[in-house]
Each structure stands twice: as C-alpha cells, then as structure tokens.
Design a protein around this motif. Sequence first.
Motif, mmCIF file in Angstrom:
data_model
loop_
_atom_site.group_PDB
_atom_site.id
_atom_site.type_symbol
_atom_site.label_atom_id
_atom_site.label_comp_id
_atom_site.label_asym_id
_atom_site.label_seq_id
_atom_site.Cartn_x
_atom_site.Cartn_y
_atom_site.Cartn_z
ATOM 1 N N TRP A 31 0.881 -1.201 0.069
ATOM 2 C CA TRP A 31 0.080 0.095 0.045
ATOM 3 C C TRP A 31 0.877 1.215 0.091
ATOM 4 O O TRP A 31 0.631 2.239 -0.810
ATOM 5 C CB TRP A 31 -0.990 0.141 1.166
ATOM 6 C CG TRP A 31 -1.658 1.209 1.218
ATOM 7 C CD1 TRP A 31 -2.779 1.532 0.518
ATOM 8 C CD2 TRP A 31 -1.759 2.234 2.110
ATOM 9 N NE1 TRP A 31 -3.341 2.874 0.826
ATOM 10 C CE2 TRP A 31 -2.650 3.087 1.908
ATOM 11 C CE3 TRP A 31 -0.715 2.687 3.256
ATOM 12 C CZ2 TRP A 31 -2.904 4.518 2.608
ATOM 13 C CZ3 TRP A 31 -1.081 3.754 3.815
ATOM 14 C CH2 TRP A 31 -1.966 4.845 3.707
ATOM 15 N N ILE A 32 1.908 1.384 0.573
ATOM 16 C CA ILE A 32 2.778 2.535 0.742
ATOM 17 C C ILE A 32 3.448 2.405 -0.431
ATOM 18 O O ILE A 32 3.715 3.659 -1.044
ATOM 19 C CB ILE A 32 3.868 2.279 1.860
ATOM 20 C CG1 ILE A 32 3.199 2.352 3.332
ATOM 21 C CG2 ILE A 32 4.979 3.348 1.700
ATOM 22 C CD1 ILE A 32 4.001 2.188 4.313
ATOM 23 N N TYR A 76 2.509 1.794 -3.497
ATOM 24 C CA TYR A 76 1.250 2.041 -4.283
ATOM 25 C C TYR A 76 1.186 3.605 -4.377
ATOM 26 O O TYR A 76 1.052 4.548 -5.278
ATOM 27 C CB TYR A 76 0.019 1.374 -4.285
ATOM 28 C CG TYR A 76 -0.891 2.018 -5.037
ATOM 29 C CD1 TYR A 76 -0.923 1.887 -6.570
ATOM 30 C CD2 TYR A 76 -2.156 2.581 -4.681
ATOM 31 C CE1 TYR A 76 -1.835 2.195 -7.341
ATOM 32 C CE2 TYR A 76 -3.079 3.100 -5.321
ATOM 33 C CZ TYR A 76 -2.821 2.953 -6.788
ATOM 34 O OH TYR A 76 -3.896 3.319 -7.410
ATOM 35 N N ASP A 77 1.043 4.221 -2.835
ATOM 36 C CA ASP A 77 0.640 5.653 -2.540
ATOM 37 C C ASP A 77 1.925 6.372 -3.015
ATOM 38 O O ASP A 77 1.695 7.457 -3.828
ATOM 39 C CB ASP A 77 0.599 5.621 -1.082
ATOM 40 C CG ASP A 77 0.160 6.807 -0.717
ATOM 41 O OD1 ASP A 77 -0.861 7.619 -1.627
ATOM 42 O OD2 ASP A 77 0.778 7.476 0.227
ATOM 43 N N ILE A 78 3.181 6.052 -2.893
ATOM 44 C CA ILE A 78 4.157 6.591 -3.201
ATOM 45 C C ILE A 78 4.468 6.796 -4.849
ATOM 46 O O ILE A 78 4.600 7.861 -5.551
ATOM 47 C CB ILE A 78 5.599 6.337 -2.503
ATOM 48 C CG1 ILE A 78 5.641 6.348 -1.377
ATOM 49 C CG2 ILE A 78 6.723 6.720 -3.472
ATOM 50 C CD1 ILE A 78 6.932 5.684 -0.442
ATOM 51 N N SER A 79 4.150 5.665 -5.541
ATOM 52 C CA SER A 79 4.294 5.582 -6.960
ATOM 53 C C SER A 79 3.212 6.512 -7.574
ATOM 54 O O SER A 79 3.260 6.921 -8.687
ATOM 55 C CB SER A 79 4.132 4.382 -7.502
ATOM 56 O OG SER A 79 2.830 3.505 -7.115
ATOM 57 N N THR A 80 1.964 6.693 -7.039
ATOM 58 C CA THR A 80 0.638 7.566 -7.737
ATOM 59 C C THR A 80 1.140 9.040 -7.197
ATOM 60 O O THR A 80 0.778 9.921 -8.139
ATOM 61 C CB THR A 80 -0.418 7.236 -7.018
ATOM 62 O OG1 THR A 80 -0.295 7.394 -5.468
ATOM 63 C CG2 THR A 80 -0.997 5.816 -7.404
ATOM 64 N N ARG A 81 2.091 9.409 -6.336
ATOM 65 C CA ARG A 81 2.510 10.776 -6.117
ATOM 66 C C ARG A 81 3.533 11.154 -6.974
ATOM 67 O O ARG A 81 3.973 12.410 -7.003
ATOM 68 C CB ARG A 81 2.566 10.951 -4.829
ATOM 69 C CG ARG A 81 1.450 10.909 -3.782
ATOM 70 C CD ARG A 81 1.770 10.839 -2.529
ATOM 71 N NE ARG A 81 0.655 10.284 -1.406
ATOM 72 C CZ ARG A 81 -0.289 11.221 -0.722
ATOM 73 N NH1 ARG A 81 -0.065 12.484 -0.785
ATOM 74 N NH2 ARG A 81 -1.173 10.627 -0.187
#
Length: 53
Positions: free
Chosen positions: A21-22, A24-29
Amino acid sequence: MNKNKLIFLIMAVLFLLAMCWIGYDISTRTTFPGSKGNLKERMAPSDSLETNE
C-alpha cells in the motif's frame, strides 16, 4: 499449527500488505523522470552555472 506460528503469519501478511500500500501510494504521487519534457536547463546550460571569467 501452533499459536505463535499463526500470529507470525498474520503479522507477516499485514506487513506485506502495508508495504504494498505504501509503495502504491508513493508511486501515484511521483512521476517517472523520463516522462518529463525537455526542460530549458537540459537543453542549454544556464549562465549561472558557467565558471568562465
């Protein structure tokens, strides 16, 4: 399966889910560096970077 092994497996799965989850969150930002256009700084060197006197 004994109690300690079950607790360890549950904690390991939760940890892996949290890491996914972390990530994925970093990669979307963020954006891939190659996807940026050619910036002026890359095309021609800036006058402020030159050390010629």
